[in-house]
Enzyme design. Sequence first.
Site, mmCIF file in Angstrom:
data_model
loop_
_atom_site.group_PDB
_atom_site.id
_atom_site.type_symbol
_atom_site.label_atom_id
_atom_site.label_comp_id
_atom_site.label_asym_id
_atom_site.label_seq_id
_atom_site.Cartn_x
_atom_site.Cartn_y
_atom_site.Cartn_z
ATOM 1 N N ALA A 125 0.876 -1.179 0.000
ATOM 2 C CA ALA A 125 0.000 0.000 0.000
ATOM 3 C C ALA A 125 0.909 1.223 0.000
ATOM 4 C CB ALA A 125 -0.928 -0.020 1.210
ATOM 5 N N ALA A 126 1.395 1.610 -1.187
ATOM 6 C CA ALA A 126 2.619 2.408 -1.285
ATOM 7 C C ALA A 126 2.431 3.923 -1.293
ATOM 8 C CB ALA A 126 3.391 1.988 -2.541
ATOM 9 N N ALA A 127 1.323 4.435 -1.829
ATOM 10 C CA ALA A 127 1.186 5.891 -1.962
ATOM 11 C C ALA A 127 1.139 6.561 -0.581
ATOM 12 C CB ALA A 127 -0.071 6.226 -2.758
ATOM 13 N N PRO A 128 1.676 7.783 -0.486
ATOM 14 C CA PRO A 128 2.218 8.624 -1.565
ATOM 15 C C PRO A 128 3.666 8.340 -1.940
ATOM 16 C CG PRO A 128 2.243 9.841 0.483
ATOM 17 C CD PRO A 128 1.591 8.515 0.793
ATOM 18 N N GLY A 129 4.334 7.404 -1.228
ATOM 19 C CA GLY A 129 5.673 7.012 -1.646
ATOM 20 C C GLY A 129 6.765 7.194 -0.622
ATOM 21 N N LYS A 131 7.509 5.498 2.072
ATOM 22 C CA LYS A 131 8.169 4.244 2.454
ATOM 23 C C LYS A 131 8.819 3.566 1.247
ATOM 24 C CE LYS A 131 4.866 3.853 6.214
ATOM 25 N NZ LYS A 131 4.082 5.042 5.761
ATOM 26 N N GLU A 149 -0.535 0.345 -5.290
ATOM 27 C CA GLU A 149 -1.472 1.294 -4.702
ATOM 28 C C GLU A 149 -2.862 1.025 -5.256
ATOM 29 O OE1 GLU A 149 -3.571 3.706 -2.685
ATOM 30 O OE2 GLU A 149 -1.444 3.426 -2.188
ATOM 31 N N CYS A 247 -1.148 3.337 11.287
ATOM 32 C CA CYS A 247 -1.062 4.594 12.036
ATOM 33 C C CYS A 247 -2.276 4.710 12.955
ATOM 34 C CB CYS A 247 -0.946 5.795 11.100
ATOM 35 S SG CYS A 247 -2.305 5.979 9.934
#
EC number: 2.1.1.178
Length: 479
Positions: A125-129, A131, A149, A247
């Site tokens: 679950a990459a966005a916004p980038g 990590k 994403e 989070c």
Amino acid sequence: MAQHAVYFPDAFLTQMREAMPSTLSFDEFISACQRPLRRSIRINTLKISVADFLALIAPYGWSLTPIPWCHEGFWIERDDEEALPLGSTAEHLSGLFYIQEASSMLPVAALFADDNHPQRVMDMAAAPGSKTTQIAARMGNRGAILANEFSASRVKVLHANISRCGIANTALTHFDGRVFGAALPEMFDAILLDAPCSGEGVVRKDPDALKNWSPESNLDIAATQRELLDSAFHALRPGGTLVYSTCTLNRQENEAVCLWLKETYADAVEFLPLGDLFPDADRALTPEGFLHVFPQIYDCEGFFVARLRKMSSLPAMPAPGYKVGAFPFTPLKGREALHVTQAANAVGLLWDENLHLWQREKEVWLFPAEIESLIGKVRFSRLGIKLAESHNKGYRWQHEATIALACPTHAHAFELSVQEAEEWYRGRDIYPQTPPAADDVLVTFQHQPLGLAKRIGSRIKNSYPRELVRDGKLFTGNS
């Protein structure tokens, strides 16, 4: 520091009292949630060392405090924030740092703990980038990252951040993460699942984050998280490392999800304790070895991180029902590959054996070699970096390739002054006092590549992409 009014549902407060260890103060939790979040940045070590960055910004008067779990991470205080937003500084535009919340640097720190060196990694679950770019820096731009994403609108932002940071080893996909366990079984050395969650930890950034909160929604989200974690675990090779993070602060979306995986797959799951990840990590350590970070512990966002190892292979999931379609690229080899490589090298674009040349009609691309075994198994939104478009007179080199591959000490490099760099970022041609000798110019500032341009007479024709052009103040006053 001023406080801001945070909305707390009564049921949330009850749940937090039950979840919080007796060693922590509930009053301090409430107080921490009402303090504005400290700004933080992560230096992009693909472009500059920590020491060189600190030397570069020393004249600016920025106050940087090290983040204990990320060597290249710092909390930042600036006097000129109103006059010049952090995201508009030249150092940010050229990819020297990423604006990233301190606690969100924890998952990647956990992924690479114990001197872990994975070659093929998925960020599910990459966005916004933040990590993905942190992973790429830890990998030295080698190996390969599959950055997925689910939200179509966020894939564009993900690509923009990857491009700005000069990352070449990444493939982008746009899928529900629940497909990967079936589509790419046991294909990854390491996986980060920073799962979608109820966001209870972000109230310091968004005081209204809990407006739509309910205990029932937590349970619904946790059900999705279990399915995503199950998929990720199936996509992980035996012996591989998986980091699960959120989070949020409730146990249902955190410890309970990880314990469900352990109950489901028993000895195939080993929890790897994180108590030694950084000094004082034990202050957030759970009995299982996870980090449950309440915001008052380190004065950051609330966060949860678990690290586990896959001890044995699992039976395959049912094969996915979708069709991938024909792959539109063909490998570029032999004389053609040599011609492209020599032409690119001549203008300062360099790469190693980690990247392979591919072609689609007049387009030339570089794909990370480690991703090639996934071709035909999933559909990519974008793969590698676009190197060039061929035309009658040669090649039109692409901006993202210049940012990722250009050598700033190349003979054709031309260092801009502060005033010239400001003109460049505004999309204007440059009229240097002493024009460069070569027709093909590698434009640099602070010894970082800004683009490839043509010298036409005494001017340098601006090639900065129109969508990236900036107006307004761009540089710290005493730079």
